[in-house]
Enzyme design. Structure first.
Site, mmCIF file in Angstrom:
data_model
loop_
_atom_site.group_PDB
_atom_site.id
_atom_site.type_symbol
_atom_site.label_atom_id
_atom_site.label_comp_id
_atom_site.label_asym_id
_atom_site.label_seq_id
_atom_site.Cartn_x
_atom_site.Cartn_y
_atom_site.Cartn_z
ATOM 1 C CG HIS A 320 -1.778 1.155 1.441
ATOM 2 N ND1 HIS A 320 -3.157 1.081 1.434
ATOM 3 C CD2 HIS A 320 -1.484 2.473 1.685
ATOM 4 C CE1 HIS A 320 -3.656 2.282 1.646
ATOM 5 N NE2 HIS A 320 -2.659 3.146 1.809
ATOM 6 C CD GLU A 321 1.518 3.692 3.690
ATOM 7 O OE1 GLU A 321 1.858 4.759 3.147
ATOM 8 O OE2 GLU A 321 0.422 3.544 4.244
ATOM 9 C CG HIS A 324 0.336 6.173 -0.854
ATOM 10 N ND1 HIS A 324 -0.827 6.454 -1.540
ATOM 11 C CD2 HIS A 324 -0.053 5.729 0.381
ATOM 12 C CE1 HIS A 324 -1.865 6.197 -0.771
ATOM 13 N NE2 HIS A 324 -1.431 5.756 0.395
ATOM 14 C CG ASP A 333 -4.749 6.614 1.104
ATOM 15 O OD1 ASP A 333 -4.598 5.426 0.775
ATOM 16 O OD2 ASP A 333 -3.871 7.277 1.676
#
Length: 370
Positions: A320-321, A324, A333
């Site tokens: 997820h990170e 980004h 998000d």
């Protein structure tokens, strides 16, 4: 600021304020005022007003600049860099919403230059602009049922925005020295000393137990990233499979290729980039990053209590990170949680392929989907 520029800025602000209120379904309106302070800071004051005779909800993250990217800032028509964090959170619960009573107004002020690039002179346009499936609390904690009308309502991404307000800004350092300051260099820095193990570095006083947990989670993240790449390479736009459709919606070649490229970049970041993990965060979230500062990931309390694999796992958090970072996939998000991500895939595949949790859940693949 010169007299001419002052008059220009004031006239633009006055004109914009006359028309700077935009309502969502005639429930909550938002109005923005922007002012330059004597010390060179730029302050945005936002008013949220409940225009109905009933209590309305607003997700509190979108009323806090320290929590979300809530402003759209352009210089001479081009979007400027945002230096703030992108968090991975749990899906919102009732405590995460602000309740505005009938006719109530909430006023909040934010200093912008600490998180947006105001380093250069130019005409800046500032507006409040957010979107989320759970913005007004209509979808949070509510699964889709078989009613087509309710299903349609619950898969609609909500948005809230104001008209833009213009202000002339002279840039950093122009008044005193005529020399521009490199704002990007000023955004660096680390939390505590840095040490590295096998190419993975640690800051923020990670203890040995945390380092072992991180390295193990990173290895697991590598495995599910490899699996994701293998899945996407073995399928196609004409036969994307249930797993793809569940998290990214109806497929076409452009969207499918975007997701494939995103996972190639995530996998490359794990395998080849200088990753740094920071253990200093005490927030209840899983983790956060600054998208313009690859490849440093700040790990928070929920990360340490998560399982290594599975839904909302440590491995998935790393996926997820990393997604980004602008240098990787530049995701946002838009919605949190499996239910919200599934709803987003149905309602808006274009946004699903930009959503970080959608990438995480595709990689975690729990429950297992073909």
């Amino acid at each position: 600021m010169t007299t001419t520029n002052q008059l220009f800025a004031r006239s633009l602000i006055a004109a914009a304020l006359l028309s700077s209120t935009s309502a969502f379904a005639a429930t909550i309106s938002v109005t923005v005022d922007v002012q330059q302070q004597d010390n060179g800071n730029v302050t945005a004051t936002v008013q949220f007003k409940n225009q109905t005779n009933k209590t309305q909800k607003l997700l509190s993250w979108y009323a806090d600049l320290d929590e979300e990217h809530i402003f759209d800032v352009k210089r001479d028509g081009k979007e400027v860099a945002f230096f703030g964090p992108h968090y991975k959170r749990h899906a919102p619960s009732d405590k995460d919403f602000i309740k505005l009573k009938a006719g109530e107004t909430l006023t909040k002020s934010f200093e912008l230059t600490g998180l947006y690039d105001f380093s250069q002179p130019g005409n800046y346009e500032v507006s409040y602009s957010v979107q989320s499936l759970d913005l007004f609390g209509r979808h949070a904690l509510k699964p889709i049922n078989n009613s087509s009308a309710i299903k349609s309502d619950m898969t609609q991404t909500s948005s809230l925005s104001s008209q833009s307000v213009s202000i002339w800004f002279e840039g950093v350092g122009n008044k005193s020295s005529g020399k521009q300051i490199d704002i990007n260099a000023a955004k660096g820095g680390t939390s505590g000393s840095e040490d590295c193990i096998g190419g993975t570095c640690f800051t923020g006083r990670c203890d040995n137990g945390q380092k072992n947990d991180i390295l193990s989670a990173l290895n697991a993240a590598d495995q599910i990233a490899n699996d994701s790449v293998s899945y996407l390479n073995s399928h196609s736009t004409s036969s994307a499979g249930t797993r793809y459709n569940t998290w990214f919606g109806a497929n076409n070649s452009t969207r499918y290729n975007t997701v494939s490229a995103n996972f190639d970049a995530i996998n490359d970041a794990i395998d080849n980039k200088p990753l740094t993990f920071d253990c200093s965060c005490k927030k209840t979230y899983f983790a956060y990053v600054y998208p313009t500062q690859p490849y440093k990931v700040y790990l928070c309390r929920a990360f340490w209590s998560a399982n290594e694999l599975g839904t909302d796992s440590r491995a998935g958090t790393i996926i997820h990170e990393l997604s980004h970072f602008n240098a990787v996939a530049g995701t946002d998000d838009i919605v949190y949680g499996q239910s919200g991500a599934k709803n987003l895939a149905i309602s808006n595949p274009e946004q699903a392929i930009q959503n970080a949790d959608s990438h995480e859940y595709f990689a975690e693949n729990t429950p297992n989907l073909d």
